[in-house]
Design a protein around this motif. Structure first.
Motif, mmCIF file in Angstrom:
data_model
loop_
_atom_site.group_PDB
_atom_site.id
_atom_site.type_symbol
_atom_site.label_atom_id
_atom_site.label_comp_id
_atom_site.label_asym_id
_atom_site.label_seq_id
_atom_site.Cartn_x
_atom_site.Cartn_y
_atom_site.Cartn_z
ATOM 1 N N LEU A 194 -2.873 -8.940 0.303
ATOM 2 C CA LEU A 194 -3.279 -8.504 -1.036
ATOM 3 C C LEU A 194 -3.983 -7.154 -0.985
ATOM 4 C CD1 LEU A 194 -3.729 -8.996 -4.068
ATOM 5 C CD2 LEU A 194 -5.812 -10.267 -3.456
ATOM 6 N N ASP A 250 -3.202 1.363 -1.329
ATOM 7 C CA ASP A 250 -2.759 2.743 -1.536
ATOM 8 C C ASP A 250 -3.187 3.281 -2.898
ATOM 9 O OD1 ASP A 250 -1.425 3.438 0.892
ATOM 10 O OD2 ASP A 250 0.210 2.099 0.346
ATOM 11 N N LEU A 251 -3.193 2.405 -3.915
ATOM 12 C CA LEU A 251 -3.656 2.834 -5.239
ATOM 13 C C LEU A 251 -5.126 3.235 -5.188
ATOM 14 C CD1 LEU A 251 -1.963 0.080 -7.459
ATOM 15 C CD2 LEU A 251 -1.196 2.442 -7.085
ATOM 16 N N GLY A 252 -5.916 2.479 -4.423
ATOM 17 C CA GLY A 252 -7.325 2.820 -4.281
ATOM 18 C C GLY A 252 -7.529 4.148 -3.577
ATOM 19 N N ALA A 258 -1.579 -4.385 -0.193
ATOM 20 C CA ALA A 258 -0.604 -4.165 -1.262
ATOM 21 C C ALA A 258 -1.161 -3.263 -2.353
ATOM 22 C CB ALA A 258 -0.166 -5.502 -1.852
ATOM 23 N N ILE A 259 -2.468 -3.349 -2.598
ATOM 24 C CA ILE A 259 -3.074 -2.529 -3.652
ATOM 25 C C ILE A 259 -3.894 -1.378 -3.082
ATOM 26 C CG2 ILE A 259 -3.152 -4.493 -5.234
ATOM 27 C CD1 ILE A 259 -6.132 -4.757 -4.657
ATOM 28 N N SER A 310 1.047 0.315 2.466
ATOM 29 C CA SER A 310 2.178 -0.518 2.080
ATOM 30 C C SER A 310 2.978 -0.972 3.292
ATOM 31 C CB SER A 310 3.086 0.236 1.102
ATOM 32 O OG SER A 310 3.727 1.338 1.730
#
Length: 405
Positions: free
Chosen positions: A256, A262-264, A259-260, A134
């Motif tokens: 992009l 960390d969820l992965g 941004a995503i 992030s």
């Protein structure tokens, strides 16, 4: 989660964003800087190479300084120097003034990059989950903002100092205020040196795989930033206007992906995310090299942004995992290879393009990115400090990415 950590995360993310703005404003206006100071094409590479070299010196110096000065304080005072040096680049008139401003910029950037990522690693440790991507997403957003501001300045034919001054006047006080909430994690300093992994050859032995990945990632990044426009126009036959699009697409997909990302990492683990990123990036280079036209080439640069974007943040996070009692020193040393990759990437592709072909040159960073697969385990394991140097996977790290931080 305490308010202190939340404020620390927000203020550090803003610091990353500001650095993205400043760096983009510098590199995207290089032709205007060259014209202002009368820098010849032969001399320009020397000026450009001096910045990452001095940044490497700044990063090494930071490793020494953090033994006595908290990273938050180094970041607080290096960021204003970067902004003022940027303004100096735009306001000077003689070549010696340009040299002084770029030298200050390079040294301060080295201190800033190292201390910024030190704080990111320590905050991730405090959070107990992956948040490093992030911060780098904020940097990518800053890069897009900076490039857009640079386009406005170029479009309206504004003098460099006119373009830079409003940005510095807004961002300088903002970062000084925001720096009040930076959070240091000095608790690891109590770990004994032999357990911290801090010391000469042993650290380099454990850190070497991450150094190689960092170098490879920035070879790929510099290839896109320096050669995408020329490649699209000269090799794939696009218009001059369309040739400016790949870098913007690359930056947008980088934002992009981070941004995503960390969820992965939280769901699949750092090792899986790094392997996936390396494969996507290699596929992007393959598509670029084989593209029959500009639109397919654009697809390749899109894949590159999605793949490369996860490597650098996860490399810093892995360094903090490997050396929990000496993460500041590990991050500072690792950060030097950021600039090594930047120095190697552009000349390497240019030389291969001239001697061979630019399509063939794109296959070299593709192969180098695939080397990351060999060292992917380093992102989810730590050396066995008491068992002869063999890797001992940690369940939390392998199964949940950066949960161990």
């Amino acid at each position: 989660m305490t308010d202190v950590l939340r404020r620390g995360r927000a203020s550090l993310a803003f610091g990353f964003l500001v650095q993205g703005v400043a760096f983009a404003l510098l590199v995207t206006r290089i032709p205007a800087i060259q014209d202002r100071y009368g820098v010849s094409d032969a001399l320009l590479p020397a000026f450009l190479a001096a910045v990452p070299i001095l940044a490497g010196v700044g990063s090494v110096t930071t490793e020494r300084l953090v033994k006595r000065v908290p990273p938050s304080r180094l970041l607080r005072w290096s960021q204003p120097v970067v902004l003022l040096a940027l303004l100096g680049v735009g306001a000077g008139e003689r070549m010696v003034e340009l040299g002084v401003a770029l030298a200050a910029f390079g040294l301060a950037v080295g201190v800033l990059d190292a201390s910024m990522n030190m704080l990111g690693v320590s905050l991730q440790r405090s959070y107990g989950r992956s948040i490093m991507l992030s911060f780098h997403a904020a940097y990518s957003l800053g890069g897009i903002v900076g490039a857009s501001l640079a386009w406005v300045g170029a479009h309206w034919h504004l003098a460099l100092w006119v373009s830079y001054l409003p940005v510095v006047l807004v961002l300088l006080p903002a970062v000084l205020v925001g720096s009040r909430w930076y959070v240091d994690d000095r608790g690891a300093a109590s770990v004994p040196e032999d357990q911290a992994g801090e010391g000469g050859a042993v650290v380099f032995k454990w850190l070497l795989p991450l150094c190689l990945v960092m170098t490879v990632a920035y070879i790929g990044d510099s290839t896109v930033s320096n050669w995408s426009a020329k490649y699209l126009q000269d090799v794939l036959g696009s218009s001059e206007q369309m040739a400016t699009v790949p870098f913007n697409v690359y930056m947008a997909t980088t934002l992009l992906g981070r941004a995503i990302g960390d969820l992965g990492v939280r769901r699949f683990g750092a090792v899986a995310v790094v392997r996936g990123g390396a494969l996507v990036a290699a596929g992007g280079f393959a598509v670029v090299a084989a593209a029959p036209g500009a639109w397919v080439g654009m697809l390749g640069f899109t894949l590159l942004g999605l793949g490369l974007c996860v490597l650098v943040p996860q490399t810093f996070a892995a360094a903090g995992r490997l050396f929990p009692g000496a993460s500041d020193a590990a991050v500072a040393r690792l950060n030097v290879f950021n600039y090594v990759g930047f120095l190697i990437g552009s000349p390497l592709v240019g030389a291969l393009g001239d001697l061979w072909s630019y399509r063939g040159a794109m296959l070299v960073p593709m192969v180098l990115v695939l080397v990351t697969l060999v060292y992917a385990r380093s992102f989810g394991a730590q050396p066995d400090r008491y068992g002869g140097g063999h890797e001992r996977p940690r369940t939390a790290d392998v199964g949940r990415g950066s949960n161990g931080l």
